[in-house]
Design a protein around this motif. Structure first.
Motif, PDB file in Angstrom:
ATOM      1  N   THR A 135       2.493  26.825  -0.042  1.00 41.45           N
ATOM      2  CA  THR A 135       2.722  26.347  -1.395  1.00 41.45           C
ATOM      3  C   THR A 135       3.663  27.332  -2.055  1.00 41.45           C
ATOM      4  O   THR A 135       3.341  28.511  -2.201  1.00 41.45           O
ATOM      5  N   ARG A 136       4.820  26.849  -2.407  1.00 43.99           N
ATOM      6  CA  ARG A 136       5.819  27.766  -2.943  1.00 43.99           C
ATOM      7  C   ARG A 136       5.466  28.177  -4.368  1.00 43.99           C
ATOM      8  O   ARG A 136       4.855  27.422  -5.117  1.00 43.99           O
ATOM      9  N   ILE A 137       5.830  29.344  -4.682  1.00 38.89           N
ATOM     10  CA  ILE A 137       5.576  29.850  -6.032  1.00 38.89           C
ATOM     11  C   ILE A 137       6.915  29.968  -6.739  1.00 38.89           C
ATOM     12  O   ILE A 137       7.839  30.610  -6.240  1.00 38.89           O
ATOM     13  N   ALA A 138       6.962  29.340  -7.898  1.00 35.94           N
ATOM     14  CA  ALA A 138       8.223  29.294  -8.630  1.00 35.94           C
ATOM     15  C   ALA A 138       8.625  30.685  -9.091  1.00 35.94           C
ATOM     16  O   ALA A 138       7.783  31.550  -9.324  1.00 35.94           O
ATOM     17  N   ASN A 139       9.896  30.892  -9.224  1.00 36.91           N
ATOM     18  CA  ASN A 139      10.461  32.110  -9.772  1.00 36.91           C
ATOM     19  C   ASN A 139      10.011  33.366  -9.037  1.00 36.91           C
ATOM     20  O   ASN A 139       9.820  34.404  -9.636  1.00 36.91           O
ATOM     21  N   SER A 140       9.815  33.241  -7.757  1.00 35.99           N
ATOM     22  CA  SER A 140       9.427  34.421  -6.993  1.00 35.99           C
ATOM     23  C   SER A 140      10.606  34.813  -6.099  1.00 35.99           C
ATOM     24  O   SER A 140      11.500  34.009  -5.851  1.00 35.99           O
ATOM     25  N   PRO A 173      12.970  35.509  -2.860  1.00 40.10           N
ATOM     26  CA  PRO A 173      13.118  34.594  -1.715  1.00 40.10           C
ATOM     27  C   PRO A 173      12.194  34.915  -0.545  1.00 40.10           C
ATOM     28  O   PRO A 173      11.747  34.022   0.146  1.00 40.10           O
ATOM     29  N   ASN A 197       8.999  19.261  -8.414  1.00 42.04           N
ATOM     30  CA  ASN A 197       9.839  19.866  -7.380  1.00 42.04           C
ATOM     31  C   ASN A 197       9.145  19.856  -6.026  1.00 42.04           C
ATOM     32  O   ASN A 197       9.212  20.814  -5.268  1.00 42.04           O
ATOM     33  N   GLY A 198       8.431  18.807  -5.744  1.00 46.83           N
ATOM     34  CA  GLY A 198       7.804  18.700  -4.437  1.00 46.83           C
ATOM     35  C   GLY A 198       6.517  19.486  -4.262  1.00 46.83           C
ATOM     36  O   GLY A 198       5.882  19.414  -3.238  1.00 46.83           O
ATOM     37  N   GLU A 199       6.157  20.272  -5.274  1.00 44.41           N
ATOM     38  CA  GLU A 199       4.903  21.009  -5.192  1.00 44.41           C
ATOM     39  C   GLU A 199       3.861  20.376  -6.105  1.00 44.41           C
ATOM     40  O   GLU A 199       4.204  19.790  -7.136  1.00 44.41           O
ATOM     41  N   ILE A 204      11.525  24.742 -15.196  1.00 44.16           N
ATOM     42  CA  ILE A 204      10.778  25.989 -15.355  1.00 44.16           C
ATOM     43  C   ILE A 204      10.311  26.498 -14.000  1.00 44.16           C
ATOM     44  O   ILE A 204      10.423  27.679 -13.688  1.00 44.16           O
ATOM     45  N   PHE A 205       9.762  25.577 -13.215  1.00 44.92           N
ATOM     46  CA  PHE A 205       9.235  26.001 -11.923  1.00 44.92           C
ATOM     47  C   PHE A 205      10.253  25.755 -10.826  1.00 44.92           C
ATOM     48  O   PHE A 205      10.129  24.865 -10.007  1.00 44.92           O
ATOM     49  N   LEU A 206      11.246  26.591 -10.866  1.00 43.32           N
ATOM     50  CA  LEU A 206      12.287  26.508  -9.852  1.00 43.32           C
ATOM     51  C   LEU A 206      11.831  27.269  -8.634  1.00 43.32           C
ATOM     52  O   LEU A 206      11.408  28.414  -8.724  1.00 43.32           O
ATOM     53  N   THR A 207      11.922  26.626  -7.500  1.00 39.20           N
ATOM     54  CA  THR A 207      11.701  27.392  -6.286  1.00 39.20           C
ATOM     55  C   THR A 207      13.064  27.615  -5.677  1.00 39.20           C
ATOM     56  O   THR A 207      14.037  26.952  -6.040  1.00 39.20           O
ATOM     57  N   GLN A 208      13.133  28.534  -4.761  1.00 36.58           N
ATOM     58  CA  GLN A 208      14.437  28.992  -4.282  1.00 36.58           C
ATOM     59  C   GLN A 208      15.319  27.884  -3.738  1.00 36.58           C
ATOM     60  O   GLN A 208      16.498  27.842  -3.967  1.00 36.58           O
ATOM     61  N   GLU A 258      15.344  24.698  -4.340  1.00 38.22           N
ATOM     62  CA  GLU A 258      15.738  23.576  -5.178  1.00 38.22           C
ATOM     63  C   GLU A 258      16.771  23.976  -6.216  1.00 38.22           C
ATOM     64  O   GLU A 258      16.852  25.128  -6.630  1.00 38.22           O
ATOM     65  N   VAL A 293       1.232  35.396 -11.836  1.00 37.82           N
ATOM     66  CA  VAL A 293       2.498  34.662 -11.853  1.00 37.82           C
ATOM     67  C   VAL A 293       2.619  34.027 -13.228  1.00 37.82           C
ATOM     68  O   VAL A 293       1.682  33.385 -13.701  1.00 37.82           O
TER      69      VAL A 293
END
Lengths: 163, 780
Positions: free
Chosen positions: A43-48, A50, B646-648, B693-697, B699, B747
């Motif tokens: 589960t990816r965590i936003a703004n973390s 790479p 964003n898929g999560e 806001i919740f951007l993952t790398q 996307e 986080v």
């Protein structure tokens, strides 16, 4: 207290788990390893950063997964069914690292260990305890606990300050 | 051996602390003037248990102090010593000392022997001057004796039924009939039996005669004794008083009336007998061993009959001096049915009063001329319950495992559903999985309930705190606790204690005024502080209410201006009150050791917010203030709406969702450089695209393409309505909250994580934080 002892202790451990990152072989204290498992969807965590792939559910515990390959700037980072995650126990925390492969467990006597070189490996020398030499192989002995709790990795908030 | 025992030390320490807490809480709830016998017993038992345990484990310091404490309590319990506020203070001091000793024992440190000796001496001192010699301790059993009573005949009695009842009772003997059928003379009856038997008789008679018609006469002693008994009455008193009683008491006793000699004749109990009986029965006279006890009843009767009410029951209304009979009688007078007097006094140690009407108070009512009505027997939290002691970790582990089970169960359910779709479903398998689902849910609920504890464990510390603080501050405060049985998560219980203590201290120190001030402003000098807990929807609401001076708007505003906070005169009250939560904010004129340093309210608010709760102040100058804490039911489980961004998958707490809607493109408006707003029924709400806001790398910000098809959730965050745009709405479910920080770090925008039915991790959104993040972004 235990962590402090281990972290500050510069002598390499006797039993080491060896994994590869790119062309290099790294050895870590086997007592820090909880288990080895395949790479699963995270589960990816936003703004973390790479290298932080995200978190997984490890039997009820939420465990962050760090891809050391990304952290150390290796090329062709791919995730296949053979991608390996090493689950580590560092400090009071559980964390997983993604590596290219896990090869074996080696036993090193003190005389087989050489002091760490000043440069030349992808891992910052701060975290290198020394070099282990077995026949023709050279294993970079890494202080994995120091690395994982470092400010550089910013995995945990307080841990590296405490010890 | 010592090693063997030491493994039980912890249990003993915990139990001992619990006993101390019980002792303290029961003691503080005790009505000093009329202590409840059961409560006294509970206190004694607590002290005794500690002593017993200490004896087993050989903690001599504990034994010595508890022994003295026990002796004191025993005397109180057996009514050989009457309880005074000073006793309460001493006993409380003793519990404090015991706690210290206990802590020292726990740490294996010796306690200062001087301290122990002082405590012992203090306890002994309380006991000595007022204690009676052991010889005078009354015989601890009920004895049969002769009761005399009369039934007023006002012509409306059911004579036949009455006589039938009386003749059915062989121990009752009618000793005096009215001279004439329509005369007001009473029917006099003599009954031989114990107090409780007599009470039973009275109960049964109450079926046929109004209770107010039944009069008790305690074998009146010869009149000659009256005069010189107390020194209160002059020689002529007996006659002087008798005559008015004749005048006023229409349906009187027949005792003092000259023309009814039988009345006196039928109460021939000899003086010495009366003395013994009184002693046995009541233990009253021990405290005044010199005064001639037997004459006690009569002077009071005569004295008060002249003055007292037409009910005719007030004859024992206290004259300042007389001992216990007074409060007894008044208690009875208030009871109305007049039976209170006959309730046996619990003199035998372990025997609780069989009739819970009035636990006959044994004490002189020194202040009130009319003793207060007897307090109803407390059905206390001191009731022993069948409980076991379990380490919290074990419960948490259980909870984790159940969480895992729930996940496994939902995985199985998914598999079964797939199988069914493929046409290979098996009815038995499906039925089994359905049943598993039910059982799992029940199991989860039961395990959750294990963690729930009544809030009483937080509230219970306050009677003592309030008592001590009020004493220190010279204020009179009455504490009311309501809804103590409201249950909430154990984790909250632990975290609530500090903020609540702080709020209570604040109320006492700044809220409730001194008695003089209160009197000046026309309030009762006694301040009231109420702590109330209740369930409201999915929340626990805790109120701390005082009837003090309220917050001072001007002072707060002045202070805020002084501190350079952005305030103005026209601010609404609620915003002004919220200023006191600013760090370092204190308007207290002087700093005391109780409060006023301005550290705290901000900490209180932070603590409450960390628990996922909120805090609110209402205050009216001169009337009082109420602080309301609102907490979610439990820390561990959350009702949430799962959404996809964003898929999560993310989980949005249900409590903050107001509605969800499919927005039309026309509803989107942009404000120049200020971001977007969403027009909803005439309101413009700030729009936050969660995807941005919740951007993952991997996307990139989703362009306006998704805007049209996006769903919007209207949420409330810190009293502000905001629209959140999400990609997809997945459904509502209960999730077990897991801490991200256990293995990772905090986080921003995320309050925790949970494990979904498919075993994957979903993050739980922290809506207020998301809103803050969005605001910062739009500013940047």
């Amino acid at each position: 207290m235990n962590e402090r002892y281990l972290t500050n202790d510069n002598s390499p451990a006797r039993e080491n788990l060896v994994f590869t990152l790119g062309d290099e072989e790294y050895g870590i204290n086997i007592l820090k390893v909880q288990e080895i498992r395949g790479y699963d969807t995270v589960t990816r965590i936003a703004n973390s950063p790479p290298y932080l792939k995200g978190v997984i559910n490890l039997r009820g515990a939420i465990v962050p997964i760090v891809d050391l390959r990304i952290k150390f700037g290796l090329q062709n980072v791919t995730y296949t069914p053979f991608t390996v995650v090493i689950i580590l126990n560092v400090g009071q925390k559980i964390v997983g690292i993604v590596v290219d492969s896990v090869s074996d467990v080696i036993h090193l006597d003190p005389e087989q260990c050489r002091p760490a070189p000043e440069l030349g490996v992808v891992v910052n020398t701060d975290y290198v305890l020394g070099l282990g030499v077995i026949e023709n192989r050279m294993v970079i002995l890494t202080d994995i606990e120091k690395l994982m709790t470092s400010h550089e990795l910013a995995l945990f908030e307080q841990l590296s300050l405490e010890t | 051996m010592q090693i063997d025992l030491s493994q039980f030390f912890d249990i003993f320490f915990e139990e001992a602390e619990e006993h101390l807490a019980t002792l303290e809480s029961v003691l503080l709830a005790l009505d000093i003037d009329a202590p409840d016998a059961e409560a006294l017993n509970a206190i004694f038992r607590a002290a005794h248990s500690i002593k017993g345990g200490a004896g087993t484990f050989g903690f001599t310091d504990l034994i010595n102090v508890t022994h003295q404490l026990e002796t004191l309590l025993d005397a109180v319990r057996k009514h050989t010593l009457q309880l005074t506020p000073s006793h309460i203070d001493t006993i409380l001091a003793a519990t404090d000392a015991l706690r210290d000793i206990l802590n020292n024992c726990r740490q294996g440190v010796a306690t200062d022997p001087v301290l122990i000796q002082e405590m012992e001496a203090r306890l002994r001192a309380e006991l000595l001057p007022k204690a009676v010699s052991s010889a005078a301790i009354p015989v601890l059993q009920e004895e049969a004796r002769t009761h005399h009573f009369s039934i007023a005949t006002d012509g409306q009695l059911a004579w036949e039924a009455l006589l039938q009842r009386l003749t059915a009772e062989p121990r009752a003997k009618i000793t005096g009939f009215p001279v004439e059928p329509d005369a007001k003379d009473p029917l006099c009856i003599e009954f031989i039996g114990t107090d409780s038997e007599f009470a039973d008789l009275c109960d049964s008679l109450a079926f046929v005669v109004p209770p107010s018609a039944i009069r008790l006469e305690h074998a009146p002693p010869p009149l000659v004794d009256d005069a010189n008994s107390w020194g209160l009455f002059h020689e002529e008193t007996s006659t002087a008083v008798v005559s008015p009683s004749v005048l006023e008491e229409e349906d009187g006793w027949g005792l003092f009336e000259e023309d009814t000699p039988p009345a006196i004749a039928i109460v021939p109990s000899p003086l010495p007998l009366t003395l013994i009986e009184e002693d046995d029965g009541w233990g009253l006279f021990n405290t005044v061993p010199t005064s001639p006890a037997p004459s006690n009843a009569t002077p009071q009767v005569t004295a008060s009959e002249t003055t007292d009410d037409d009910e005719g029951f007030g004859f024992f209304t206290p004259v300042p001096q007389p001992p216990a009979a007074t409060s007894l009688a008044t208690a009875m007078a208030e009871e109305g049915d007049g039976f209170g007097l006959f309730v046996p006094v619990p003199l035998a140690p372990p025997v609780a009063p069989p009739v819970p009407v009035v636990s006959a108070p044994q004490v002189v009512a020194p202040t009130a001329p009319r003793a207060t009505a007897p307090t109803p027997t407390r059905q206390g939290n001191n009731a022993e319950s069948a409980t076991i002691r379990v380490n919290v970790e074990k419960v948490d582990q259980l909870l984790d495992l159940v969480g895992e089970l729930v996940i496994t169960q939902s995985m199985l359910a998914q598999c079964a559903a797939q199988l069914e779709q493929q046409g290979v479903g098996n009815d038995i398998l499906l039925a089994g999985i359905k049943q598993l689902e039910r059982n799992t849910r029940d199991l989860q609920e039961s395990v959750m309930s294990v963690r729930m504890m009544p809030i009483a464990s937080v509230f219970n510390r306050f009677p003592r705190l309030v008592r001590d603080l009020a004493g220190k501050l010279g204020k009179q405060v009455e504490l009311h606790l309501e809804g103590e049985s409201t249950e909430l998560d154990k984790a909250f219980i632990e975290k609530l204690a500090d903020p609540m203590t702080h709020l209570v201290r604040n109320s006492l120190d700044h809220g409730i005024e001194s008695p003089e001030k209160r009197r000046l402003s026309g309030k009762s000098p006694i301040g009231h502080l109420t702590l109330r807990a209740s369930h409201q929807g999915g929340n626990i609401v805790i109120e701390i209410r005082d009837d003090g001076a309220g917050l001072n708007r001007e002072r707060i505003l002045a202070k805020a201006i002084e501190r350079g906070l952005p305030v103005h005169e026209g601010m609404p009250d609620t915003e002004v009150w919220n200023l006191i939560f600013e760090a370092g904010f204190s308007t207290a004129a002087e700093v005391s050791d109780i409060s006023g340093r301005g550290v705290g309210m901000d900490v209180v608010r932070r603590n409450i917010q960390e628990m996922g709760g909120s805090i609110m102040i209402e205050s009216v100058a001169g009337v009082g203030s109420t602080i309301t804490l609102r907490l979610p039911l439990t820390l561990a489980i959350l009702d949430g709406m799962s959404i996809r961004v964003n898929g999560e998958v993310y989980v949005l707490p249900l409590t903050c969702i107001i509605e969800s809607l499919q927005a039309q493109p026309s509803q989107y408006k942009t404000l120049a450089k200020q971001g977007e707003v969403l027009q909803v029924r005439g309101q413009y709400l700030p729009l936050i695209r969660l995807a941005d806001i919740f951007l993952t790398q991997t996307e990139h910000p989703t362009g306006s393409a998704s805007l049209q098809q996006g769903l919007c959730m209207i949420v409330e965050a810190e009293k502000e309505m905001v629209a959140l745009q999400v990609d997809e709405l997945l459904g509502q479910q209960q999730v077990v909250i897991k801490n991200l920080e256990t293995n990772y770090r905090r986080v921003s925008g995320i309050s925790g994580a949970t494990i979904m039915g498919d075993g994957r991790v979903a993050l739980i959104l922290d809506v207020p934080a998301v809103v803050r993040m969005a605001k910062n972004r739009s500013r940047a």
